[in-house]
Design a protein around this motif. Structure first.
Motif, PDB file in Angstrom:
ATOM      1  N   LEU A  31       0.957  -1.239   0.109  1.00  0.00           N
ATOM      2  CA  LEU A  31      -0.003   0.066   0.053  1.00  0.00           C
ATOM      3  C   LEU A  31       0.842   1.368  -0.006  1.00  0.00           C
ATOM      4  CD1 LEU A  31      -2.922   1.223   0.390  1.00  0.00           C
ATOM      5  CD2 LEU A  31      -2.336   1.317   2.613  1.00  0.00           C
ATOM      6  N   LEU A  32       1.887   1.462   0.817  1.00  0.00           N
ATOM      7  CA  LEU A  32       2.697   2.414   0.897  1.00  0.00           C
ATOM      8  C   LEU A  32       3.458   2.605  -0.676  1.00  0.00           C
ATOM      9  CD1 LEU A  32       4.554   4.510   2.463  1.00  0.00           C
ATOM     10  CD2 LEU A  32       6.313   2.904   2.803  1.00  0.00           C
ATOM     11  N   GLY A  33       3.714   1.614  -1.087  1.00  0.00           N
ATOM     12  CA  GLY A  33       4.452   1.694  -2.432  1.00  0.00           C
ATOM     13  C   GLY A  33       3.501   2.344  -3.547  1.00  0.00           C
ATOM     14  N   VAL A  34       2.117   1.806  -3.461  1.00  0.00           N
ATOM     15  CA  VAL A  34       1.187   2.321  -4.304  1.00  0.00           C
ATOM     16  C   VAL A  34       1.036   3.923  -4.237  1.00  0.00           C
ATOM     17  CG1 VAL A  34      -1.573   2.460  -4.955  1.00  0.00           C
ATOM     18  CG2 VAL A  34       0.104  -0.003  -5.036  1.00  0.00           C
ATOM     19  N   LEU A  35       0.633   3.983  -3.073  1.00  0.00           N
ATOM     20  CA  LEU A  35       0.741   5.424  -2.588  1.00  0.00           C
ATOM     21  C   LEU A  35       1.915   6.389  -2.741  1.00  0.00           C
ATOM     22  CD1 LEU A  35      -1.570   7.254  -0.866  1.00  0.00           C
ATOM     23  CD2 LEU A  35      -0.394   6.920   1.068  1.00  0.00           C
ATOM     24  N   PHE A  36       3.036   6.018  -2.823  1.00  0.00           N
ATOM     25  CA  PHE A  36       4.265   6.696  -3.424  1.00  0.00           C
ATOM     26  C   PHE A  36       4.094   7.046  -4.723  1.00  0.00           C
ATOM     27  CE2 PHE A  36       7.637   8.338  -1.296  1.00  0.00           C
ATOM     28  CZ  PHE A  36       8.770   8.684  -2.400  1.00  0.00           C
ATOM     29  N   LEU A  37       3.629   5.990  -5.510  1.00  0.00           N
ATOM     30  CA  LEU A  37       3.371   6.016  -6.985  1.00  0.00           C
ATOM     31  C   LEU A  37       2.581   7.394  -7.164  1.00  0.00           C
ATOM     32  CD1 LEU A  37       3.251   2.435  -8.285  1.00  0.00           C
ATOM     33  CD2 LEU A  37       5.124   4.077  -8.497  1.00  0.00           C
ATOM     34  N   VAL A  38       1.417   7.417  -6.524  1.00  0.00           N
ATOM     35  CA  VAL A  38       0.378   8.387  -6.501  1.00  0.00           C
ATOM     36  C   VAL A  38       1.212   9.690  -6.363  1.00  0.00           C
ATOM     37  CG1 VAL A  38      -1.653   9.270  -5.755  1.00  0.00           C
ATOM     38  CG2 VAL A  38      -1.602   6.979  -5.919  1.00  0.00           C
ATOM     39  N   GLY A  39       1.829   9.931  -5.270  1.00  0.00           N
ATOM     40  CA  GLY A  39       2.790  11.085  -4.999  1.00  0.00           C
ATOM     41  C   GLY A  39       3.589  11.498  -6.064  1.00  0.00           C
ATOM     42  N   GLY A  40       4.071  10.432  -6.756  1.00  0.00           N
ATOM     43  CA  GLY A  40       5.147  10.602  -7.932  1.00  0.00           C
ATOM     44  C   GLY A  40       4.389  11.715  -8.906  1.00  0.00           C
ATOM     45  N   ILE A  41       2.972  11.625  -9.057  1.00  0.00           N
ATOM     46  CA  ILE A  41       2.425  12.444 -10.072  1.00  0.00           C
ATOM     47  C   ILE A  41       2.708  13.736  -9.549  1.00  0.00           C
ATOM     48  CG2 ILE A  41       0.136  13.026 -11.016  1.00  0.00           C
ATOM     49  CD1 ILE A  41      -0.596  10.169 -10.619  1.00  0.00           C
ATOM     50  N   LEU A  42       2.333  14.083  -8.015  1.00  0.00           N
ATOM     51  CA  LEU A  42       2.498  15.491  -7.530  1.00  0.00           C
ATOM     52  C   LEU A  42       3.891  16.137  -7.564  1.00  0.00           C
ATOM     53  CD1 LEU A  42       0.298  14.273  -4.339  1.00  0.00           C
ATOM     54  CD2 LEU A  42      -0.653  15.576  -6.258  1.00  0.00           C
ATOM     55  N   PHE A  43       4.847  15.163  -7.529  1.00  0.00           N
ATOM     56  CA  PHE A  43       6.083  15.623  -7.439  1.00  0.00           C
ATOM     57  C   PHE A  43       6.614  16.550  -8.673  1.00  0.00           C
ATOM     58  CE2 PHE A  43       7.370  11.321  -5.305  1.00  0.00           C
ATOM     59  CZ  PHE A  43       6.898  11.874  -3.968  1.00  0.00           C
TER      60      PHE A  43
END
Length: 516
Positions: free
Chosen positions: A178-190
């Motif tokens: 779940l942490l990995g998936v959420l970090f991928l979502v955050g990647g869009i924001l970066f």
């Protein structure tokens, strides 16, 4: 629906209280070996830690202003000062541990326990401040899709913290996925770094230095816990807390990409600076179109406030003397913002002042203005306008409202709105249902005019300031017209909280005193 605005200091107090609670709770069970490593203890500790994080996040989210083009670098510098205050104690303790200064003392379990809780609080404050700031940068002039992605990430972070609690009773590798998936979502924001384009060259390299400092601080905080484990082994390692990993990883990634994009943008900064200088000159030209002095006599007093959303705005107001006993005031708003809106408004100003020299007939003036706007063929641009003339001799107020937010008038001990006229200028070649209204006013009176940027300002709950609130404020303070604009601005700032205005705001207050 009734909304409640919570005082930020309440969150500050509760956050501090939970910081003290989880620190002393930790110390209290320190001597109870059976409790110290039990899941129940971890549950209570994490609940208090989570309450601390939530409280301080809400506090900084309420007090930290939202980002506008004018304050991007100032906001960076503000975060820099915050971060120095937060990181400096961690640096001092890190040096103390690294060089084994006062070795007998730092090996004390009680001292190590206290230091661990203190640094945990300070570190999380630093990460929270950074996260709130990056939230402001990500949401800066962002699209609705980007806002939705950020809210998904934000609520996902809350879910991650809940899984940190559940993990004590039901360990599973699922939480890491779940942490990995959420970090991928955050990647869009970066990569939402739109704010960089609005920094000047000297601001960009200073921002790079600030980002490097923040990056170094993130690394230092993470490394501190590795060093701290040599002196004190807590019931769980905060480095393994998924929420902590997510927060520090998000901040580190956003800062890293900011540094890279800033560096790549440095060569093109002089070109952007030239454009900004040209816009600055255009703004100065536009400011000259607005009266730099307004009447302030016993007979007639006019006060104003002009706040453009961008460097160039589409709002306009004017005062024109038509002799010793007659004057004209107007206020207008062009649809849209920036250079096109400013250019059209400058044409309206020039046309109005030219026409007034040949005629004082409001119907002819407004008809001609509408013709001139249509003549330019700007079908996507419209102008809302309120224009009025008052004659001290005849004591008659003539006015036309062309689709403009209704000015408020106080006369003969009553409050009314001036809403008669026609539709906006530039929409039709001939204005429909067009008429000039006349009011006989023998007593003193006040007229308050404004643009729609005022009543369309939103607060944190998405509510509009609205004409009803403005009308009530006017009715409550109608006997103090000279202070009314200050009252409106004060009330507006209170209402909107951290929200920025999305449009130009122009206020115009006219006080007329008829001699008896």
């Amino acid at each position: 629906m009734m909304t409640v605005r919570i005082n930020p200091n309440i969150y500050l107090i509760t956050g501090t209280l939970f910081w003290v609670l989880f620190s002393f709770f930790h110390i209290a069970v320190f001597f109870e070996d059976q409790l110290y490593y039990s899941p129940t203890y971890r549950l209570i500790y994490l609940i208090m830690l989570g309450s601390f994080i939530f409280s301080f996040y809400k506090y900084y989210d309420l007090v930290f202003p939202k980002i506008s083009r004018k304050i991007i670098f100032n906001s960076f510098f503000k975060v820099f000062i915050y971060s120095i205050k937060a990181v400096l104690p961690v640096v001092l303790i890190y040096v103390l541990y690294f060089f084994r200064i006062g070795e007998n003392f730092i090996y004390s379990k009680i001292f190590s326990n206290l230091i661990n809780e203190f640094v945990t609080g300070i570190s999380l404050l630093f990460l929270i401040i950074n996260f709130v700031f990056f939230k402001r940068l990500i949401l800066f002039e962002s699209t609705s899709i980007m806002k939705s992605i950020f809210w998904i990430f934000q609520y996902g972070a809350v879910l991650v913290f809940l899984f940190d609690i559940i993990y004590n009773f039901y360990p599973s590798d699922f939480y890491q996925y779940l942490l990995g998936v959420l970090f991928l979502v955050g990647g869009i924001l970066f990569f939402n770094q739109k704010w960089i384009a609005y920094l000047h060259f000297d601001q960009k390299w200073k921002t790079i230095l600030i980002c490097i400092f923040l990056l170094t601080s993130n690394i230092l905080i993470y490394q501190f816990y590795s060093l701290n484990n040599e002196f004190f082994i807590p019931p769980f390692d905060i480095q393994n807390l998924l929420f902590f990993v997510l927060l520090i990883g998000f901040n580190f990634s956003y800062l890293s990409i900011s540094v890279l994009i800033n560096i790549f943008n440095l060569p093109t900064s002089p070109v952007f600076d030239d454009i900004q200088n040209e816009r600055y000159i255009a703004r100065k030209v536009q400011e000259n179109l607005i009266p730099n002095s307004l009447p302030n006599s016993k007979k007639l007093k006019i006060t104003s406030s002009y706040m453009p959303h961008f460097a160039l705005g589409g709002d306009y107001y004017d005062y024109i003397s038509l002799g010793d006993d007659k004057f004209l005031i107007c206020i207008a708003d062009v649809s849209g913002k920036g250079i096109p809106a400013a250019l059209l408004m400058s044409n309206v100003q020039a046309s109005l002042r030219t026409m007034v020299r040949h005629s004082q007939n409001l119907k002819k003036i407004v008809d001609e203005l509408n013709f001139q706007i249509n003549l330019r063929g700007l079908s996507e641009r419209f102008v809302s306008m309120f224009i009025c003339v008052y004659d001290f001799k005849s004591q008659i107020l003539e006015y036309v409202n062309c689709g403009h937010p209704h000015p408020i008038i106080y006369y003969d001990k009553k409050v009314e709105t001036l809403d008669k006229g026609s539709t906006v200028l530039g929409m039709f070649t001939e204005l429909p249902k067009f008429n000039v209204s006349k009011i006989k006013i023998k007593t003193n009176f006040n007229i308050f005019c404004y643009t729609d940027g005022l009543i369309e300002t939103q607060n944190d709950f998405g509510e509009f300031y609205g004409s009803k609130r403005l009308l009530k404020l006017f009715s409550d303070t109608k006997k103090k017209p000279q202070k009314f604009i200050k009252s409106v601005l004060k009330d507006l700032n209170y209402f909107r909280g951290n929200n920025l205005t999305d449009d130009d705001i122009t206020l115009l207050m006219t006080k007329v005193k008829n001699e008896k």
